[in-house]
Design a protein around this motif. Sequence first.
Motif, PDB file in Angstrom:
ATOM      1  N   PRO A  49      18.807  52.504 -25.387  1.00  0.00           N
ATOM      2  CA  PRO A  49      19.667  51.809 -26.358  1.00  0.00           C
ATOM      3  C   PRO A  49      20.879  51.136 -25.720  1.00  0.00           C
ATOM      4  O   PRO A  49      21.259  50.028 -26.095  1.00  0.00           O
ATOM      5  CB  PRO A  49      20.098  52.929 -27.316  1.00  0.00           C
ATOM      6  CG  PRO A  49      19.041  53.982 -27.178  1.00  0.00           C
ATOM      7  CD  PRO A  49      18.613  53.914 -25.739  1.00  0.00           C
ATOM      8  N   GLN A  50      21.494  51.797 -24.730  1.00  0.00           N
ATOM      9  CA  GLN A  50      22.683  51.242 -24.088  1.00  0.00           C
ATOM     10  C   GLN A  50      22.338  49.968 -23.312  1.00  0.00           C
ATOM     11  O   GLN A  50      23.045  48.960 -23.407  1.00  0.00           O
ATOM     12  CB  GLN A  50      23.311  52.274 -23.152  1.00  0.00           C
ATOM     13  CG  GLN A  50      24.621  51.800 -22.529  1.00  0.00           C
ATOM     14  CD  GLN A  50      25.288  52.882 -21.690  1.00  0.00           C
ATOM     15  OE1 GLN A  50      24.787  53.986 -21.581  1.00  0.00           O
ATOM     16  NE2 GLN A  50      26.416  52.553 -21.089  1.00  0.00           N
ATOM     17  N   ASP A  53      21.666  47.158 -25.697  1.00  0.00           N
ATOM     18  CA  ASP A  53      22.912  46.612 -26.233  1.00  0.00           C
ATOM     19  C   ASP A  53      23.547  45.649 -25.225  1.00  0.00           C
ATOM     20  O   ASP A  53      24.064  44.586 -25.602  1.00  0.00           O
ATOM     21  CB  ASP A  53      23.896  47.732 -26.555  1.00  0.00           C
ATOM     22  CG  ASP A  53      23.508  48.502 -27.818  1.00  0.00           C
ATOM     23  OD1 ASP A  53      22.682  47.980 -28.591  1.00  0.00           O
ATOM     24  OD2 ASP A  53      24.010  49.623 -27.996  1.00  0.00           O
ATOM     25  N   GLN A  54      23.514  46.039 -23.945  1.00  0.00           N
ATOM     26  CA  GLN A  54      24.075  45.173 -22.898  1.00  0.00           C
ATOM     27  C   GLN A  54      23.322  43.853 -22.809  1.00  0.00           C
ATOM     28  O   GLN A  54      23.924  42.782 -22.669  1.00  0.00           O
ATOM     29  CB  GLN A  54      24.041  45.904 -21.552  1.00  0.00           C
ATOM     30  CG  GLN A  54      24.976  47.099 -21.474  1.00  0.00           C
ATOM     31  CD  GLN A  54      24.768  47.921 -20.207  1.00  0.00           C
ATOM     32  OE1 GLN A  54      23.799  47.737 -19.474  1.00  0.00           O
ATOM     33  NE2 GLN A  54      25.678  48.842 -19.944  1.00  0.00           N
ATOM     34  N   SER A  56      21.628  42.479 -25.223  1.00  0.00           N
ATOM     35  CA  SER A  56      21.907  41.736 -26.438  1.00  0.00           C
ATOM     36  C   SER A  56      23.222  40.963 -26.329  1.00  0.00           C
ATOM     37  O   SER A  56      23.315  39.801 -26.745  1.00  0.00           O
ATOM     38  CB  SER A  56      21.957  42.687 -27.633  1.00  0.00           C
ATOM     39  OG  SER A  56      22.259  41.991 -28.824  1.00  0.00           O
ATOM     40  N   LEU A  57      24.243  41.594 -25.737  1.00  0.00           N
ATOM     41  CA  LEU A  57      25.524  40.922 -25.527  1.00  0.00           C
ATOM     42  C   LEU A  57      25.360  39.723 -24.587  1.00  0.00           C
ATOM     43  O   LEU A  57      25.947  38.653 -24.806  1.00  0.00           O
ATOM     44  CB  LEU A  57      26.552  41.899 -24.956  1.00  0.00           C
ATOM     45  CG  LEU A  57      27.088  42.970 -25.915  1.00  0.00           C
ATOM     46  CD1 LEU A  57      27.976  43.955 -25.178  1.00  0.00           C
ATOM     47  CD2 LEU A  57      27.856  42.316 -27.064  1.00  0.00           C
ATOM     48  N   LYS A  60      23.721  36.907 -26.473  1.00  0.00           N
ATOM     49  CA  LYS A  60      24.671  36.230 -27.352  1.00  0.00           C
ATOM     50  C   LYS A  60      25.515  35.220 -26.575  1.00  0.00           C
ATOM     51  O   LYS A  60      25.873  34.159 -27.091  1.00  0.00           O
ATOM     52  CB  LYS A  60      25.587  37.256 -28.025  1.00  0.00           C
ATOM     53  CG  LYS A  60      24.933  38.057 -29.134  1.00  0.00           C
ATOM     54  CD  LYS A  60      25.922  39.025 -29.745  1.00  0.00           C
ATOM     55  CE  LYS A  60      25.265  39.841 -30.863  1.00  0.00           C
ATOM     56  NZ  LYS A  60      26.215  40.828 -31.454  1.00  0.00           N
ATOM     57  N   ALA A  91      16.332  42.109 -27.859  1.00  0.00           N
ATOM     58  CA  ALA A  91      17.727  41.683 -27.693  1.00  0.00           C
ATOM     59  C   ALA A  91      18.012  40.443 -28.540  1.00  0.00           C
ATOM     60  O   ALA A  91      19.101  40.312 -29.113  1.00  0.00           O
ATOM     61  CB  ALA A  91      18.010  41.390 -26.223  1.00  0.00           C
ATOM     62  N   ALA A  94      18.470  41.582 -32.082  1.00  0.00           N
ATOM     63  CA  ALA A  94      19.784  42.212 -32.235  1.00  0.00           C
ATOM     64  C   ALA A  94      20.913  41.188 -32.215  1.00  0.00           C
ATOM     65  O   ALA A  94      21.946  41.374 -32.858  1.00  0.00           O
ATOM     66  CB  ALA A  94      19.993  43.251 -31.140  1.00  0.00           C
TER      67      ALA A  94
END
Length: 233
Positions: A49-50, A53-54, A56-57, A60, A91, A94
Amino acid sequence: MTSKSDKPYKAQANLDILFGTQETDSTPQTLKLNAIILPKTQPRRYFDPQKLDQLSLSVKTYGILENLLVRPIPSKPGVYELVAGERRYRAAVAANLDTVPVTIRDLTDSQALEIALVENLQREDLNPVEETEAILQLLANRLQLPDYFAVSSLLYKMQNMVAKKITDNVISNEQIEIVQQVFHDLGRMEWESFVSNRLPLLRLPLDVLEALRQGKIEYTKAKAIARLKDLTG
């Protein structure tokens, strides 16, 4: 399943080497994210998950930097199945992207499965359970066996043949050659080491297996548990 006429598998290869340069040309373009569906069988089951998230950032900020590989679904016009790039796909979801860059390629079920497996086996963060299962799936595809339980059985028979120097036709020469070639192309370990060190992991209790899959326990500790389980029956 892969037919005998399919091109040889090469672990570090691109699509042209995998299936020959005469296959249908890849077509890079963009697709709506909601036009892409996940395959029913996915080689990778656990995503940190971590790390997701990275990613996904990053998506973005910079977008998707490497195309997703998809294939059209003939029975569903306008819908495509994801073949490779599931982390990027997740990603993108998300990050609420509307479209993603893709490469569209006509692939058989067997070809799509092999590409998905190869992509996962090339990842540095692949855990030992995922790697073991992916190799077994790849062998099942190449050997035209129904599942990796059948592959495991065949590998144990090969190990027994070598240990006892059996020369009868328990296993065909073609099967032996396929197994040896896949491990040679992967370049990770010999098949004998795989049988001795990796197959026992799959006999671990489900909770221990899942902990290993998620990186909660070390591979060496899981191996010790596997050895203890073998000794205690």
